[in-house]
Design an enzyme around this catalytic site. Structure first.
Site, PDB file in Angstrom:
ATOM      1  N   ASP A  73      25.272  33.405  23.577  1.00 14.08           N
ATOM      2  CA  ASP A  73      24.089  34.008  24.199  1.00 14.08           C
ATOM      3  C   ASP A  73      22.853  33.719  23.359  1.00 14.08           C
ATOM      4  O   ASP A  73      22.943  33.299  22.203  1.00 14.08           O
ATOM      5  CB  ASP A  73      24.277  35.510  24.417  1.00 14.08           C
ATOM      6  CG  ASP A  73      25.133  36.177  23.347  1.00 14.08           C
ATOM      7  OD1 ASP A  73      25.249  35.621  22.240  1.00 14.08           O
ATOM      8  OD2 ASP A  73      25.677  37.252  23.604  1.00 14.08           O
ATOM      9  N   GLU A 132      21.351  40.424  27.154  1.00 19.87           N
ATOM     10  CA  GLU A 132      20.933  41.814  26.972  1.00 19.87           C
ATOM     11  C   GLU A 132      20.304  42.397  28.231  1.00 19.87           C
ATOM     12  O   GLU A 132      20.040  43.590  28.298  1.00 19.87           O
ATOM     13  CB  GLU A 132      19.934  41.914  25.808  1.00 19.87           C
ATOM     14  CG  GLU A 132      20.489  41.481  24.449  1.00 19.87           C
ATOM     15  CD  GLU A 132      21.538  42.438  23.906  1.00 19.87           C
ATOM     16  OE1 GLU A 132      21.749  43.507  24.511  1.00 19.87           O
ATOM     17  OE2 GLU A 132      22.153  42.121  22.877  1.00 19.87           O
TER      18      GLU A 132
END
Length: 378
Positions: A73, A132
């Site tokens: 990520d 997120e």
């Protein structure tokens, strides 16, 4: 331990990326940094695609029978960094407080090795934005760019501050919970603080709501099940002598099953209707991003555990499931694979403004993944 790379190079990359944390789907500088690094690798069997602010890197195998995907990520968190590090965030109000800077540097270390060691099977490195929020895994999975290079299995890691640097921890089956964001807006009637009877105070309404929301787990979820309802932010009002017309709650829901998630949401909606009636106000609920559970493939995970246990440069710990949320679960819904924890030995935990992971873990993770993928793809 055989040296397969220069660890210092990837520690520097981690520090460079730590300087420039960006919100989900706004990782413009981060994407540019990764693409610029990839330009320095001269492998005629390497292809690169972009998707939004993400990056896909594919190594064509010499005699491919499968494609192994590895995901990292990219985004940071909206918080003020308080580490005092020389390479602290240069982006005001943003911080890599969940380890994505380490995740990316590890991925770049592994793919650098394979840029000069062509695998037999195809390898796909996935730099995914917006973990997120609002959630990049699901739309990336459904994208034309990803589907054109669809892997047969997926692997990912996440740093774990509570484990010593280099420790590897995972388990077959359920690893991370189902998660949902939670946003509740309340609208009443403002007025002068001296005349509260002429107004509908949303600070008071929000306070009652928070108290009631925190009874859901203790009084509506079975003691044999697990769930979390957390309100992490409350905002409301404009001035100390004006009764607040508006208030907003922001939080998160975590459950170990979809059924429990639906039950918790139904209870939240019931409480909200009661607040409307009690305080003569209007409300709205937004569940924002919803992440499914991370469920590790049983056989692939047990095989990985056996592999790690045979190494002398990392320690393995079989962990328990956690209420952590991770949109990597969307990949595992469609593709067999697993995620594991990487210990980084930090005094402060994930999403903390003083999180300071041990960089010793970077080299160990790169070595582990190179060794594992060599076995699986060479």
């Amino acid at each position: 331990m055989t040296v397969l790379y220069n660890t210092d190079d990837f520690i520097k990359i981690r520090r460079d990326l730590h300087l420039i944390p960006e919100p989900g789907f706004q990782e413009v500088k981060t994407q540019a940094y990764i693409l610029n690094y990839l330009k320095g690798l001269s492998a005629d069997f390497m292809e690169v695609k972009t998707w939004k602010t993400g990056v896909l890197v594919r190594f064509q195998g010499t005699a491919p029978e499968k494609t192994i995907g590895y995901r990292t990520d990219m985004d940071g968190l909206p918080m003020v960094e308080e580490t005092g590090l020389a390479f602290a965030s240069q982006h005001e109000g943003m911080m890599h407080a969940c380890g994505h800077d380490l995740h990316m540097s590890i991925a770049l270390g592994v793919l650098t090795y394979f840029s000069t060691n062509q695998p037999k099977d195809n390898l796909l490195f996935v730099f995914q934005p917006a973990e997120e929020g609002p959630g990049g895994a699901q739309p990336m999975l459904e994208s034309e760019e990803f589907r054109g290079w669809m892997p047969d299995r997926m692997i990912g890691l996440h740093i774990a501050p509570e484990w010593p640097a280099g420790t590897i921890a995972t388990k077959p089956g359920l690893l991370f919970a189902n998660t949902s964001e939670l946003f509740i807006n309340l609208k009443g009637k403002s007025g002068h603080a001296a005349f509260p009877h002429q107004a509908n105070d949303m600070v008071v309404a929000a306070s009652h709501m928070v108290t009631q929301l925190h009874t859901i787990v203790s009084r509506n979820v079975s003691p044999l099940d697990s769930a979390v309802v957390t309100v992490g932010k409350i905002s409301g009002g404009t001035k100390q002598n004006i009764i607040a017309e508006n208030a907003r709650l922001e939080g998160t829901i975590r459950t170990l099953s979809i059924e429990s998630m639906n039950e918790v949401k139904a209870r939240i909606e019931g409480i909200t209707r009661g607040i409307e009636e009690s305080f003569n106000c209007e409300t709205s609920i937004d569940y924002g991003a919803n992440y499914c559970q991370v469920f590790n493939d049983e056989q692939l995970t047990e095989d990985f555990i056996a592999f790690v246990n045979g190494l002398d440069y990392v320690e393995f710990q079989r962990c328990d499931k956690a209420m952590t949320g991770e949109d990597f679960g969307y990949f595992l819904e469609s593709i067999p694979g697993f995620m594991f924890w990487l210990g980084v030995g930090s005094e402060y935990g994930l999403h903390h403004s003083k999180l300071n992971p041990s960089e010793e873990a970077i080299g160990k993770a790169i070595h582990l993944l190179i060794d594992y993928l060599k076995r699986e793809a060479l």
